[in-house]
Write an enzyme that holds these catalytic residues in place. Sequence first.
Site, PDB file in Angstrom:
ATOM      1  N   GLY B 137       0.720  -1.268  -0.349  1.00  0.00           N
ATOM      2  CA  GLY B 137       0.268   0.244   0.478  1.00  0.00           C
ATOM      3  C   GLY B 137       1.119   1.485  -0.127  1.00  0.00           C
ATOM      4  O   GLY B 137       1.251   1.414  -1.101  1.00  0.00           O
ATOM      5  N   CYS B 138       0.556   2.007   0.881  1.00  0.00           N
ATOM      6  CA  CYS B 138       1.196   3.394   0.793  1.00  0.00           C
ATOM      7  C   CYS B 138       2.317   3.400   0.963  1.00  0.00           C
ATOM      8  O   CYS B 138       2.859   4.353   0.677  1.00  0.00           O
ATOM      9  CB  CYS B 138       0.373   4.547   1.567  1.00  0.00           C
ATOM     10  SG  CYS B 138      -1.571   4.824   1.052  1.00  0.00           S
ATOM     11  N   VAL B 139       2.656   2.265   1.687  1.00  0.00           N
ATOM     12  CA  VAL B 139       4.643   2.608   2.105  1.00  0.00           C
ATOM     13  C   VAL B 139       5.412   1.705   1.844  1.00  0.00           C
ATOM     14  O   VAL B 139       6.545   2.117   1.812  1.00  0.00           O
ATOM     15  CB  VAL B 139       4.553   1.730   3.509  1.00  0.00           C
ATOM     16  CG1 VAL B 139       4.151   0.004   3.344  1.00  0.00           C
ATOM     17  CG2 VAL B 139       5.321   2.151   4.443  1.00  0.00           C
ATOM     18  N   ALA B 140       4.973   1.441   0.475  1.00  0.00           N
ATOM     19  CA  ALA B 140       5.669   0.527  -0.557  1.00  0.00           C
ATOM     20  C   ALA B 140       6.790   1.222  -1.045  1.00  0.00           C
ATOM     21  O   ALA B 140       7.561   1.103  -1.991  1.00  0.00           O
ATOM     22  CB  ALA B 140       4.646   0.209  -2.006  1.00  0.00           C
ATOM     23  N   HIS B 283       5.641  10.806   2.930  1.00  0.00           N
ATOM     24  CA  HIS B 283       4.272  10.558   2.110  1.00  0.00           C
ATOM     25  C   HIS B 283       2.807  11.705   2.660  1.00  0.00           C
ATOM     26  O   HIS B 283       2.463  11.067   4.260  1.00  0.00           O
ATOM     27  CB  HIS B 283       3.549   8.674   3.160  1.00  0.00           C
ATOM     28  CG  HIS B 283       2.331   8.798   1.792  1.00  0.00           C
ATOM     29  ND1 HIS B 283       2.034   8.363   0.757  1.00  0.00           N
ATOM     30  CD2 HIS B 283       1.539   7.936   2.984  1.00  0.00           C
ATOM     31  CE1 HIS B 283       0.542   7.681   0.236  1.00  0.00           C
ATOM     32  NE2 HIS B 283       0.172   8.467   1.841  1.00  0.00           N
TER      33      HIS B 283
END
Lengths: 79, 358
Positions: B137-140, B283
Amino acid sequence: MTDTEIRAGIAEVARAHLGYEGELLDDTSLVEALRLDSVRLLTLVAELENHFRVVLEDGDEAGIEHVADLVAVLRRRIG
Amino acid sequence: MYIATVGRAFPPHYADQDTLIAAFRAAWAERYHNVARIEQLHRNVLVGGRHLALPMADYLGLRGFTEANDAFVRVGTDVGAAAVTDALTRAGLTPQDVDAIWFVSVTGMSAPSIDARLVNRLGFRPDIKRTPIFGLGCVAGAAGVARVSDYLRGFPDHVAILLSVELCSLTLQKEDLSIPNLIASGLFGDGAACVVLVGEQRAKAMGLAGSDRPAAPHVVVTRSVFYPDTESVMGWNIGSDGFKIVLSAEVPDMVTRHLRGDVDRFLADAGLDYADIATWIAHPGGPKVLEAMESVFPLPPGALARTWTSLREVGNLSSASVLMVLRETLAEPPPPGSYGLLIAMGPGFCSELVLLRW
């Protein structure tokens, strides 16, 4: 609409949209019983507006802690 | 492990938030008595507009997951190719120079994966090492930079790329008008970003390292932090209709409860303090996440300005977003010797911290 009917409407919304199966009494804490974070609070407000066909205004939430407080606000908006 | 360049690409369709709200309004009015509240919800995410994989009218015609995912593969390959080409061109490299590719996405699936399709489309070497990753998800974006830098420690003469393609609009659940889904439909946008990273030997050969004033930042150290028993904070419920958002209000709490302490320890272990961090590459998760960061970290004024700008201009692009912020940071780098902290959180729940030095 009577307070009993309003309370029943709140319980119906809480059950259908927040998964709350417990009893809602006048002195039940809404935040604790319904685990109201910002997303769940918004869900509750929007679904109460749907259920009772009312619009809750900014400031209506002030002082709402228990079920009885919410019943009073809804009674005022239902008119 | 030097970051040479970041490329990016967007699908050609763009809609400002008012246009999107107008398009959604009729459906909202059928579901919600007070539709103004829902409109305000979409405005509160502070997104000005978003790129879209498809023309707006085409979303109504998407029938189920199969058609949405077909569009993901088609458009994702196009924007992925454009982002890779942009990144490699900026670095003065060609696809033949690339030894390894990491592909990250959480908004569509394919096998062969998008990176395999790009081997054919762009002409990567047949011996390219491919690692497609789904689910971070967003951490990728941050995690990808960390994993690629791990790889390049072992292969210091290699060129590796990290490609993120996120077409969040294709996960739209038209029938689901729950508050979490409405937040998601107001916040997330589409785009692709590609980072070119090179090992130390390769960086010296390219003139990116080894001089008194290196032209590119290098990855000093990275850290992954997993938060046990937080699976319900964010993610997907995946079913026949596709990807349905799981989004709780606990995401900002993760910043308050965990992230400050994690960064404290990360910097201390590196022998640094907050005053040593010249630039923050965060982010753009959403207003509440960024406000939480601004409240818990001792940030100088404007430290998250690029992140706020990215959120406003293109929305939250999941894993691609932090790479977009990195791209803007490379364009206006801090002074040589400065440190930067690249930081993101995502489903798990977890965070990734990457310490950079220019």
